[in-house]
Motif scaffolding. Structure first.
Motif, PDB file in Angstrom:
ATOM      1  N   HIS A 244      13.157  19.333   3.960  1.00 41.59           N
ATOM      2  CA  HIS A 244      13.396  17.821   3.979  1.00 41.59           C
ATOM      3  C   HIS A 244      14.532  17.342   5.032  1.00 41.59           C
ATOM      4  N   TYR A 245      14.741  17.303   6.799  1.00 43.00           N
ATOM      5  CA  TYR A 245      13.158  17.012   6.951  1.00 43.00           C
ATOM      6  C   TYR A 245      13.985  17.616   8.266  1.00 43.00           C
ATOM      7  N   ILE A 246      12.982  17.935   9.331  1.00 42.17           N
ATOM      8  CA  ILE A 246      13.468  17.736  10.748  1.00 42.17           C
ATOM      9  C   ILE A 246      13.742  16.357  11.269  1.00 42.17           C
TER      10      ILE A 246
ATOM     11  N   GLU B  63      -0.768   5.942  -3.965  1.00 41.00           N
ATOM     12  CA  GLU B  63      -0.193   5.468  -2.526  1.00 41.00           C
ATOM     13  C   GLU B  63       0.557   4.396  -3.016  1.00 41.00           C
ATOM     14  N   GLY B  64       1.962   4.024  -2.641  1.00 36.26           N
ATOM     15  CA  GLY B  64       2.399   2.986  -2.880  1.00 36.26           C
ATOM     16  C   GLY B  64       4.384   2.846  -2.625  1.00 36.26           C
ATOM     17  N   GLY B  65       4.250   1.043  -2.475  1.00 38.57           N
ATOM     18  CA  GLY B  65       5.598   0.853  -2.675  1.00 38.57           C
ATOM     19  C   GLY B  65       5.774  -0.299  -2.040  1.00 38.57           C
TER      20      GLY B  65
ATOM     21  N   GLU C 105      17.405  -1.484   2.647  1.00 32.45           N
ATOM     22  CA  GLU C 105      18.131   0.638   1.971  1.00 32.45           C
ATOM     23  C   GLU C 105      16.649   1.118   2.626  1.00 32.45           C
ATOM     24  N   ASP C 106      16.416   2.444   2.994  1.00 29.76           N
ATOM     25  CA  ASP C 106      14.953   3.157   2.562  1.00 29.76           C
ATOM     26  C   ASP C 106      15.406   3.768   1.753  1.00 29.76           C
ATOM     27  N   ALA C 107      15.103   2.916   0.429  1.00 34.32           N
ATOM     28  CA  ALA C 107      15.322   3.473  -1.350  1.00 34.32           C
ATOM     29  C   ALA C 107      14.508   4.684  -1.332  1.00 34.32           C
ATOM     30  N   SER C 108      13.435   5.225  -1.099  1.00 39.70           N
ATOM     31  CA  SER C 108      11.998   5.512  -1.034  1.00 39.70           C
ATOM     32  C   SER C 108      12.427   7.021  -2.288  1.00 39.70           C
ATOM     33  N   HIS C 109      13.766   7.559  -1.607  1.00 42.89           N
ATOM     34  CA  HIS C 109      13.386   8.821  -2.862  1.00 42.89           C
ATOM     35  C   HIS C 109      14.594   8.188  -4.028  1.00 42.89           C
ATOM     36  N   ALA C 110      14.811   6.686  -4.204  1.00 39.87           N
ATOM     37  CA  ALA C 110      15.992   6.400  -4.840  1.00 39.87           C
ATOM     38  C   ALA C 110      15.544   5.915  -6.533  1.00 39.87           C
TER      39      ALA C 110
ATOM     40  N   ILE D 250      17.828  12.823   9.460  1.00 33.93           N
ATOM     41  CA  ILE D 250      17.730  13.626   8.338  1.00 33.93           C
ATOM     42  C   ILE D 250      16.961  12.024   7.763  1.00 33.93           C
ATOM     43  N   THR D 251      15.589  12.018   7.730  1.00 32.85           N
ATOM     44  CA  THR D 251      14.413  11.040   6.791  1.00 32.85           C
ATOM     45  C   THR D 251      12.909  11.276   7.213  1.00 32.85           C
ATOM     46  N   PHE D 252      12.693  10.784   6.657  1.00 37.39           N
ATOM     47  CA  PHE D 252      10.797  10.864   6.945  1.00 37.39           C
ATOM     48  C   PHE D 252      11.080   9.774   8.567  1.00 37.39           C
TER      49      PHE D 252
ATOM     50  N   PHE E 192      10.846   1.007  -2.133  1.00 35.89           N
ATOM     51  CA  PHE E 192      10.503   2.229  -3.060  1.00 35.89           C
ATOM     52  C   PHE E 192       9.426   2.851  -2.462  1.00 35.89           C
ATOM     53  N   SER E 193       9.322   4.194  -2.165  1.00 36.58           N
ATOM     54  CA  SER E 193       7.910   4.947  -2.614  1.00 36.58           C
ATOM     55  C   SER E 193       7.304   5.206  -3.687  1.00 36.58           C
ATOM     56  N   PHE E 194       6.398   5.348  -4.121  1.00 31.50           N
ATOM     57  CA  PHE E 194       5.892   5.336  -4.741  1.00 31.50           C
ATOM     58  C   PHE E 194       4.398   6.744  -4.710  1.00 31.50           C
TER      59      PHE E 194
ATOM     60  N   VAL F  71       5.364  12.648  -5.418  1.00 30.54           N
ATOM     61  CA  VAL F  71       6.425  13.685  -5.144  1.00 30.54           C
ATOM     62  C   VAL F  71       7.850  12.429  -5.576  1.00 30.54           C
ATOM     63  N   LYS F  72       7.554  11.385  -5.465  1.00 27.54           N
ATOM     64  CA  LYS F  72       8.643  10.879  -5.771  1.00 27.54           C
ATOM     65  C   LYS F  72       8.620   9.836  -6.539  1.00 27.54           C
ATOM     66  N   ILE F  73       9.894   9.136  -7.609  1.00 33.64           N
ATOM     67  CA  ILE F  73      10.056   9.658  -8.744  1.00 33.64           C
ATOM     68  C   ILE F  73       9.175   8.937  -9.918  1.00 33.64           C
TER      69      ILE F  73
ATOM     70  N   THR G 204       1.123  -0.834   0.307  1.00 31.04           N
ATOM     71  CA  THR G 204       0.032  -0.149   0.373  1.00 31.04           C
ATOM     72  C   THR G 204       0.714   0.931   0.062  1.00 31.04           C
ATOM     73  N   ASN G 205       1.788   1.545   0.576  1.00 26.04           N
ATOM     74  CA  ASN G 205       2.999   2.680   0.840  1.00 26.04           C
ATOM     75  C   ASN G 205       4.332   1.573   1.055  1.00 26.04           C
ATOM     76  N   ALA G 206       4.914   2.660   1.068  1.00 27.41           N
ATOM     77  CA  ALA G 206       6.547   2.519   1.976  1.00 27.41           C
ATOM     78  C   ALA G 206       6.942   2.609   3.065  1.00 27.41           C
ATOM     79  N   THR G 207       5.433   2.881   3.636  1.00 30.58           N
ATOM     80  CA  THR G 207       5.672   2.840   5.123  1.00 30.58           C
ATOM     81  C   THR G 207       5.195   1.171   5.510  1.00 30.58           C
ATOM     82  N   ALA G 208       4.375   0.660   5.307  1.00 31.65           N
ATOM     83  CA  ALA G 208       3.630  -0.869   5.284  1.00 31.65           C
ATOM     84  C   ALA G 208       4.832  -1.420   4.752  1.00 31.65           C
TER      85      ALA G 208
HETATM   86  C1  LIG Z   1       8.199   9.207   1.371  1.00 35.00           C
HETATM   87  C2  LIG Z   1       9.334   8.518   1.998  1.00 35.00           C
HETATM   88  C3  LIG Z   1       8.744   7.259   2.962  1.00 35.00           C
HETATM   89  C4  LIG Z   1       7.569   6.668   3.545  1.00 35.00           C
HETATM   90  O1  LIG Z   1       6.399   6.894   2.120  1.00 35.00           O
HETATM   91  P1  LIG Z   1       4.908   6.397   1.942  1.00 35.00           P
HETATM   92  O2  LIG Z   1       5.338   5.406   0.549  1.00 35.00           O
HETATM   93  O3  LIG Z   1       4.540   7.481   1.944  1.00 35.00           O
HETATM   94  O4  LIG Z   1       4.654   5.155   2.227  1.00 35.00           O
HETATM   95  C5  LIG Z   1       9.655   6.446   4.285  1.00 35.00           C
HETATM   96  N1  LIG Z   1      11.008   6.837   3.796  1.00 35.00           N
HETATM   97  C6  LIG Z   1      11.074   7.999   3.215  1.00 35.00           C
HETATM   98  C7  LIG Z   1      12.504   8.896   2.883  1.00 35.00           C
HETATM   99  C8  LIG Z   1      10.157   8.218   1.657  1.00 35.00           C
HETATM  100  O5  LIG Z   1      10.739   9.946   1.983  1.00 35.00           O
END
Ligand SMILES: *Cc1c(COP(=O)(O)O)cnc(C)c1O
Length: 382
Positions: free
Chosen positions: A326-328, A194-196, A156-161, A78-80, A182-184, A187-189, A52-56
């Motif tokens: 990006h990011y607090i 919503e998706g991951g 690897e949290d490759a959400s951006h990459a 320095i990440t979400f 990966f995150s979809f 705003v991602k690539i 469903t998303n990258a968090t999942a």
């Molecule tokens: C966007 C993001 C997530 C979460 O992605 P979702 O698909 O919105 O759950 C996790 N880690 C980083 C670094 C992100 O930028």
């Protein structure tokens, strides 16, 4: 307003989604596995598990690697927040490794020093989760090597990459990790709304994550504790979730990912233009690492005089430039402060936060809009 990021939807994306709406399957039919196979092939991974998303995806990745209460996961400050939260969902403790000030990625020297101290204290992490900040891979050869030496798993949290590469390997090939996510998000690539997706080369981990995204249920008689009662039979083997991606989303993703190269090329062109147009301004520009191609999810500038940052940020917003930050640092969020973290714990991350601004970066950003951004920055920085 010129936003800091936005999706790019083509007519063929819309057609692909409409096709699914007219078909027999709305959720997890034939398109989800087709999307998984396309991403796996594109990034050179053995398996992809769409959710469903990258968090999942980060959550079931931690579960598949058996992260639990009394365990420890280290990530970057320095990440979400989702990177750290995934460990908390498993009841594990979180700690952070400070960043390299030039790349904003987990600093391998800081990691090495922290591992030595943790080993002496008998409190090594079970998982290290580096984050490829802004789309540029961390030094995975070193981080993966350090982890392996200590018997630690790597996500690897490759959400951006997605679309980036490191040492001639695409990010997501898991050359130096167990799982990459990966995150979809739009705003991602590439996006699915919503998706991951969790990538891995380990068939056992892939199977475990497939089960965890669908409640922890199996229909495979080989995995059951008894012979099936009949054709309807399934068994709940462990407590999972409903983290399934729909075929509607997968159709959008499958269509989008076919343009991945174009997207990353365009983002690199935009970054190259910013690099040259901004070089005489009182800014630190993003550090580039050899043998690494960033997917450039974000373009982050840092003010040489951080005291000016808020004024510059506000002035840019005022003239219609949708800058963001990006990011607090995650350890400064009230939830993590309540777990014992506070200011001063990760000085490079905190200094980064004082100086950073994300400026517009998305593939359809026109050269004239880029000039507007550059001129506005020049006007407010001087
Ligand atoms: C966007 C993001 C997530 C979460 O992605 P979702 O698909 O919105 O759950 C996790 N880690 C980083 C670094 C992100 O930028």
């Amino acid at each position: 307003m010129i936003p800091y990021g936005r999706q790019d939807i083509h007519p063929e994306d819309i057609e692909a989604v409409v096709e699914v709406l007219k078909s027999d399957f709305l959720t997890q039919g034939p398109v989800v596995p087709a999307f998984e196979a396309a991403v796996a092939t594109t990034v050179g991974a053995g398996f992809g598990v769409a959710v469903t998303n990258a968090t999942a995806a980060l959550h079931i990745a931690c579960m598949a690697l058996e992260l639990g209460p009394n365990d420890l996961l280290w990530t970057s400050p320095i990440t979400f927040v989702a990177s750290a939260n995934a460990a908390r969902y498993c009841g594990a403790e979180v700690d952070f490794v400070d960043i390299d000030p030039d790349t904003f990625n987990m600093c391998p020297d800081a990691l090495e020093a922290k591992l030595v101290a943790a080993k002496a204290a008998g409190r090594l992490p079970k998982i290290i989760m580096p984050v490829h900040m802004a789309g540029q891979s961390c030094d995975m050869a070193r981080i993966g090597g350090l982890a392996r030496r200590h018997g630690i798993k790597v996500i690897e949290d490759a959400s951006h990459a997605i679309g980036g590469s490191h040492r001639a390997k695409p990010v997501g090939a898991c050359a130096f990790s167990d799982i990459a996510v990966f995150s979809f998000h739009p705003v991602k690539i590439v996006t699915t709304g919503e998706g991951g997706m969790a990538m891995t080369n380990d068939a056992g981990l892939a199977e475990r994550m497939q089960r965890l995204r669908s409640h922890g249920i199996t229909r495979d008689p080989a995995l059951m504790t008894q012979k099936p009662d009949g054709g309807w039979y399934y068994q709940l083997l462990e407590l999972g979730f409903n983290y399934r991606m729909t075929d509607i989303q997968a159709a959008l993703g499958l269509s989008q990912v076919s343009r991945l190269n174009d997207y990353v090329n365009r983002r690199n062109e935009i970054a190259d233009y910013y690099d040259s147009a901004l070089q005489s301004l009182p800014l630190h520009l993003p550090g580039r690492v050899i043998e690494t191609r960033s997917a450039f999810h974000l373009y982050v500038v840092r003010l040489r005089n951080p005291a000016r940052r808020n004024a510059v940020f506000d002035a840019l917003r005022e003239v219609g430039i949708g800058v963001n930050l990006h990011y607090i640092p995650v350890h400064l969020q009230p939830y993590y402060r309540a777990l014992g973290f506070g200011p001063g714990a990760f000085p490079s991350a905190e200094a980064y936060y004082q100086a950073a601004i994300s400026i517009p970066m998305f593939p359809t950003l026109s050269r004239s809009d880029q000039s507007i951004v550059v001129d506005a920055l020049r006007g407010v920085c001087d």
